[in-house]
Write an enzyme that holds these catalytic residues in place. Sequence first.
Site, PDB file in Angstrom:
ATOM      1  CB  ALA A 131      -1.079  -0.201   0.848  1.00 55.41           C
TER       2      ALA A 131
ATOM      3  NE  ARG B  54      13.732   6.927   1.078  1.00 58.84           N
ATOM      4  CZ  ARG B  54      14.527   5.528   1.422  1.00 58.84           C
ATOM      5  NH1 ARG B  54      15.713   6.206   1.259  1.00 58.84           N
ATOM      6  NH2 ARG B  54      14.159   4.911   2.230  1.00 58.84           N
TER       7      ARG B  54
ATOM      8  CB  THR C  87       3.209  -2.669   9.273  1.00 63.76           C
ATOM      9  OG1 THR C  87       3.543  -3.016  10.647  1.00 63.76           O
ATOM     10  CG2 THR C  87       4.401  -2.390   7.723  1.00 63.76           C
TER      11      THR C  87
ATOM     12  CE1 TYR D 191       5.935  -6.348   6.122  1.00 62.56           C
ATOM     13  CE2 TYR D 191       6.708  -8.073   5.426  1.00 62.56           C
ATOM     14  CZ  TYR D 191       5.813  -6.484   5.926  1.00 62.56           C
ATOM     15  OH  TYR D 191       5.819  -6.720   7.511  1.00 62.56           O
ATOM     16  N   GLY D 192       5.522  -6.315  -1.077  1.00 66.41           N
ATOM     17  CA  GLY D 192       5.355  -6.265  -2.821  1.00 66.41           C
ATOM     18  C   GLY D 192       7.219  -5.641  -2.554  1.00 66.41           C
TER      19      GLY D 192
ATOM     20  NE  ARG E  82       8.632  -8.070 -33.248  1.00 65.68           N
ATOM     21  CZ  ARG E  82       8.481  -7.524 -33.878  1.00 65.68           C
ATOM     22  NH1 ARG E  82       8.678  -7.849 -35.431  1.00 65.68           N
ATOM     23  NH2 ARG E  82       6.915  -7.501 -33.974  1.00 65.68           N
TER      24      ARG E  82
ATOM     25  CE  LYS F  43       4.525 -10.482 -36.493  1.00 62.61           C
ATOM     26  NZ  LYS F  43       3.340  -9.644 -36.723  1.00 62.61           N
TER      27      LYS F  43
END
Length: 448
Positions: free
Chosen positions: A10, A15, A81, A103-104, A315, A333
């Site tokens: 969340a 930063r 948390t 934790y993400g 690709r 591709k």
Amino acid sequence: MSVALIVLAAGKGTRMQSDLPKVLHPIAHAPMLWHALRAGQVLEPEKTVVVAGHGADLVEASCKDYDPEIEIALQTEQLGTGHAVAQAREALAGFEGDALILYGDTPFIDETTLQRMTEARQTHDVVVLGFEAAVPGQYGRLVTKNETLLRIVEFKDANETERAITLCNSGVVAAKADVLFDLIDAVDNNNASGEYYLTDIVGIARERGLSATVVRCDEAETLGVNSRSELAAAEALFQTKARQALIENGVTLLAPDTVFLSWDTVIGRDAEVEQNVVFAPGVTVESGARIRAFSHLEGAHVSRGAIVGPYARLRPGAELAENTHVGNFVEIKNAVLHEGAKANHLTYIGDAEVGEKTNIGAGTITCNYDGVFKHKTTIGKQAFIGSNTMLVAPVTIGDEAMTASGSVVTEDVPDGALALGRSKQVNKPNLAQKLFAKLRAQKARKQA
Ligand code: UD1
Ligand code: MG
């Protein structure tokens, strides 16, 4: 015991200096959140709840891409948390197994570490993942007595003696889900940060006569990402670990530091990868294939004995069967090259099928796009496509057919036929010599 994952994601990630939620910044081409989710898969979770707040819509969409079954719990205000974990309560109502909190923004926890945690859960009510920190800094400190965990104290709230502890809290916690939510209920925000600390559950558990313990891991596993420079460091760490894992599994990397892997790259043993190769997502290289220098692969499957590059580009949808060759400056591709087919130089093969042992000459192009629609080119087996053939799709070239060099092929070529689709050559005797003489005379006059 069945397991549910609660993944905290969340936070804003101020930063990062980014409009993108922190947990969606990619490491090895996958949102860092996916790395945490993937590590958790080892426990075969029955349920996964991601707690989202900042950029929740984007986080939710990314989770659904990873696994549509993931549930999202919204934390509209980031009050700590403990408060974040509480948001998962509804999604886990009635769930009787263990909950594991991940934790993400912590992408490197080892699968084996998580297994050790669930094992420790068999004998303890609360299990916390700790690590010996080289620089303990602001981490929460684990106050222990032998292997018993007494409580966790946040740096801001710690006294001098507690701050001297080097065993730190990773944040990863396992407890029975209903026990976890009962403990969280008792957490208040009476502390230096005014937040609901998840970490307080350990002290509360002990007061209630429950047992708590620490499982230790390497500090590198707990590496979190808070800034762009930490993201770059995380990318580098991922690459180092992924290269090492390939090498240990029997892949030859001639210059490991110059090979860049995706989170999902699969390479079989005895495959060889030369210098400066980039694997974008979705690539599988089978045993014994050879990827030569300066190649770029994405969404491609390379079978045994195939050789790709140098300077090749595969690709999405490139399917190379056994012993195929794709050489320098060749782009493939959404195309299948059947066994033994070769396109060795300067070629574009898109939306196509190339039969067994067919040879594609230098400069061949499948003209697959008319500006609006894409069209398919089908080439039979053991055919020979002459250099600089333009295959104007939709078009089919038969088995053992040939096209003459420089042909523009707009009509199907039957099996065994030779297609000549170029203007006829005319030779004018001595005309070159006459022309040279004339031009040289012109030049001499100009210089005079
Ligand atoms: C937390 C731990 C600390 C530990 C450290 C490890 C607590 C109180 N402290 O501190 O003991 O050493 O992690 O990195 O748990 N989050 C939410 N919602 C919130 C608050 C946080 O989803 O309301 C998420 C954040 O996005 C982040 C994670 O939880 O991914 C940790 O939060 P953070 O504020 O970084 O906790 P720390 O102060 O680092
Ligand atoms: Mg933090």
